[in-house]
Write a protein that holds these residues in place. Structure first.
Motif, PDB file in Angstrom:
ATOM      1  N   ARG B 107      17.105  13.648  -6.357  1.00 14.29           N
ATOM      2  CA  ARG B 107      15.891  12.613  -6.421  1.00 14.29           C
ATOM      3  C   ARG B 107      15.218  12.615  -4.995  1.00 14.29           C
ATOM      4  NH1 ARG B 107      12.564  10.077 -10.081  1.00 14.29           N
ATOM      5  NH2 ARG B 107      12.152   7.873  -9.277  1.00 14.29           N
ATOM      6  N   ARG B 108      15.987  12.429  -3.905  1.00  8.42           N
ATOM      7  CA  ARG B 108      15.427  12.270  -2.675  1.00  8.42           C
ATOM      8  C   ARG B 108      14.619  13.716  -2.358  1.00  8.42           C
ATOM      9  NH1 ARG B 108      16.483  14.783   1.618  1.00  8.42           N
ATOM     10  NH2 ARG B 108      18.389  15.636   0.961  1.00  8.42           N
ATOM     11  N   ILE B 111      11.406  13.097  -4.270  1.00  8.67           N
ATOM     12  CA  ILE B 111      10.420  12.025  -3.689  1.00  8.67           C
ATOM     13  C   ILE B 111       9.969  12.665  -2.259  1.00  8.67           C
ATOM     14  CG2 ILE B 111      10.545   9.905  -2.205  1.00  8.67           C
ATOM     15  CD1 ILE B 111      12.705   8.924  -4.456  1.00  8.67           C
ATOM     16  N   ILE B 130       6.011   0.863   3.513  1.00  7.43           N
ATOM     17  CA  ILE B 130       7.562   0.866   3.131  1.00  7.43           C
ATOM     18  C   ILE B 130       8.332   0.717   4.206  1.00  7.43           C
ATOM     19  CG2 ILE B 130       9.076   2.199   1.808  1.00  7.43           C
ATOM     20  CD1 ILE B 130       7.467   1.333  -0.172  1.00  7.43           C
ATOM     21  N   TRP B 131       8.377   1.853   5.192  1.00 12.26           N
ATOM     22  CA  TRP B 131       9.185   2.045   6.022  1.00 12.26           C
ATOM     23  C   TRP B 131       8.813   1.423   7.489  1.00 12.26           C
ATOM     24  CZ3 TRP B 131       7.811   6.051   2.529  1.00 12.26           C
ATOM     25  CH2 TRP B 131       8.671   6.219   1.833  1.00 12.26           C
ATOM     26  N   TYR B 154      -2.314   2.020  -1.104  1.00 10.13           N
ATOM     27  CA  TYR B 154      -1.091   1.911  -1.476  1.00 10.13           C
ATOM     28  C   TYR B 154      -0.579   1.968  -2.735  1.00 10.13           C
ATOM     29  CZ  TYR B 154       3.708  -0.356  -1.433  1.00 10.13           C
ATOM     30  OH  TYR B 154       4.747  -0.576  -1.620  1.00 10.13           O
ATOM     31  N   LEU B 158       1.534   4.773  -4.592  1.00 11.31           N
ATOM     32  CA  LEU B 158       2.537   4.585  -5.584  1.00 11.31           C
ATOM     33  C   LEU B 158       2.432   5.430  -6.889  1.00 11.31           C
ATOM     34  CD1 LEU B 158       3.745   0.814  -4.987  1.00 11.31           C
ATOM     35  CD2 LEU B 158       5.021   2.918  -4.445  1.00 11.31           C
ATOM     36  N   ALA B 159       1.119   5.328  -7.539  1.00 13.01           N
ATOM     37  CA  ALA B 159       0.852   5.718  -8.913  1.00 13.01           C
ATOM     38  C   ALA B 159       0.883   7.170  -8.946  1.00 13.01           C
ATOM     39  CB  ALA B 159      -0.678   5.278  -9.338  1.00 13.01           C
ATOM     40  N   LEU B 161       2.843   9.250  -6.693  1.00 10.31           N
ATOM     41  CA  LEU B 161       4.246   9.252  -6.614  1.00 10.31           C
ATOM     42  C   LEU B 161       4.690   9.382  -8.053  1.00 10.31           C
ATOM     43  CD1 LEU B 161       5.817   7.811  -3.357  1.00 10.31           C
ATOM     44  CD2 LEU B 161       5.542  10.204  -4.144  1.00 10.31           C
ATOM     45  N   ARG B 162       4.411   8.210  -8.641  1.00 15.82           N
ATOM     46  CA  ARG B 162       5.077   7.968 -10.021  1.00 15.82           C
ATOM     47  C   ARG B 162       4.815   9.341 -11.012  1.00 15.82           C
ATOM     48  NH1 ARG B 162       3.587   3.001 -13.577  1.00 15.82           N
ATOM     49  NH2 ARG B 162       1.383   4.100 -13.335  1.00 15.82           N
ATOM     50  N   LEU B 165       6.432  12.428  -9.962  1.00 16.44           N
ATOM     51  CA  LEU B 165       8.027  12.273 -10.180  1.00 16.44           C
ATOM     52  C   LEU B 165       8.412  12.511 -11.606  1.00 16.44           C
ATOM     53  CD1 LEU B 165       9.006   9.671  -7.709  1.00 16.44           C
ATOM     54  CD2 LEU B 165       9.924  11.770  -7.586  1.00 16.44           C
TER      55      LEU B 165
END
Lengths: 162, 172
Positions: B107-108, B111, B130-131, B154, B158-159, B161-162, B165
């Motif tokens: 999973r990592r 990502i 995030i970080w 942002y 996220l969208a 990335l989703r 993934l």
């Protein structure tokens, strides 16, 4: 954001960034062990300051400021002793006037074109005219004194031709 | 022993806390891991010597310092001056961006791979939020963009990335 994005955000927050290498930590340690270099701000090659032509206009602010200060001092001395004591008890160490603001207003910039320096390098000369204003305020009486003075800078900036 | 050293040298505890995050941020703006480490070193030393007593959030100050050092490095080396042009190298290195754990390694990896594919302007906002733990206002100041733009980038990140993934999950 929808729930799916929120859960993805939470998942990302759980990932911990990789730690820096030991080599980096060692470099930081060595750098911090060295004496800090003296801060140096590169200045323009030449800065010449001289009073503006309208210096008398601004200089007139000085006697006005002095007069205001004198009046404030006189007024303070005439304050009844009882009240003065009360104030003194409340703020025993408060200075009479404190600087509260300082501003530099650049109101004119004149490009005086290219000049040649003594060593033969080309440079561009700019004349910048400022008005510097400093304000003091008496926290007890709320009286303020403002000092305004003109300032002129001549900057000679080396020029590189490419 | 290491705890003693950390206790004796306050900078070490700071560096342990902020170093990983700073390095990840620096990798957004540099061309290699080595460059990112140089930038973090310069920024951290500058912060520790001159800025640690300043008011405000240390992380925001440190990230400002990192970004400035990265821009200085790019200028010094005459690589590219525009942020959009030079901010693509750090993540092209192979070293992982995140700590390797025994569980959920796949999973990592997924990502990380998805993160590397994000457009740079979205990725840097995501990393800073995030970080770097910055607010949108702080990100906007760092990147000289409106806060609304930072928030939009942002959400887009996220969208994206989703989506990446989900596609990776579908393909096994």
């Amino acid at each position: 954001m929808d729930d799916e994005l929120l859960s993805l955000e939470a998942e990302l927050k759980n990932l911990r960034p990789a730690a820096p290498s030991a080599r980096l930590a060692g470099k930081v340690e060595r750098a911090l062990a060295e004496p800090a270099p003296v801060a140096f701000t590169p200045a323009p090659a030449v800065i010449v300051r001289r009073p503006s032509r309208a210096w008398w206009l601004y200089a007139s602010a000085l006697p006005v400021a002095a007069a205001v200060t004198f009046l404030l001092v006189v007024t303070a001395r005439r304050t009844p002793p009882a009240r003065a004591e009360a104030v003194a008890v409340a703020e025993p160490a408060a200075p009479m006037f404190k600087p509260v603001a300082a501003e530099n207003v650049l109101y004119a910039v004149r490009d005086e074109g290219l000049v040649t320096l003594d060593d033969g390098t080309a440079a561009r000369r700019e004349r910048l005219q400022y008005v510097d204003t400093i304000t003091w305020r008496n926290p007890r009486t709320n009286a303020s004194v403002r000092w305004t003075v003109p300032r002129e800078e001549v900057r000679v900036v080396p020029v590189k031709f490419q | 022993m290491e705890d003693d050293a950390t206790h004796n040298d306050p900078w070490k505890s700071w560096f342990q806390l902020y170093g990983p995050k700073l390095l990840l941020c620096a990798r957004q703006w540099t061309r290699s891991l080595a460059d990112a480490e140089d930038v973090v070193q310069e920024a951290f030393v500058r912060f520790w010597r001159h800025q640690r007593d300043l008011p405000g959030e240390p992380m925001a100050l440190l990230i400002t310092s990192v970004r400035r050092a990265a821009l200085d490095l790019a200028r010094r080396e005459s690589r590219r001056t525009a942020r959009e042009e030079f901010a693509d190298g750090g993540l092209e290195d192979n070293p992982p961006l995140f700590q390797i754990t025994l569980e959920q390694d796949d999973r990592r990896d997924a990502i990380e791979a998805a993160l590397r594919l994000l457009p740079e302007e979205q990725r840097e906002v995501l990393v800073l939020k995030i970080w770097g733990e910055l607010t949108f206002d702080q990100i906007a100041q760092q990147l000289a963009i409106p806060a609304n733009t930072a928030a939009s980038r942002y959400r887009y990140a996220l969208a994206a990335l989703r989506q990446a993934l989900t596609a990776a999950d579908c393909h096994g």
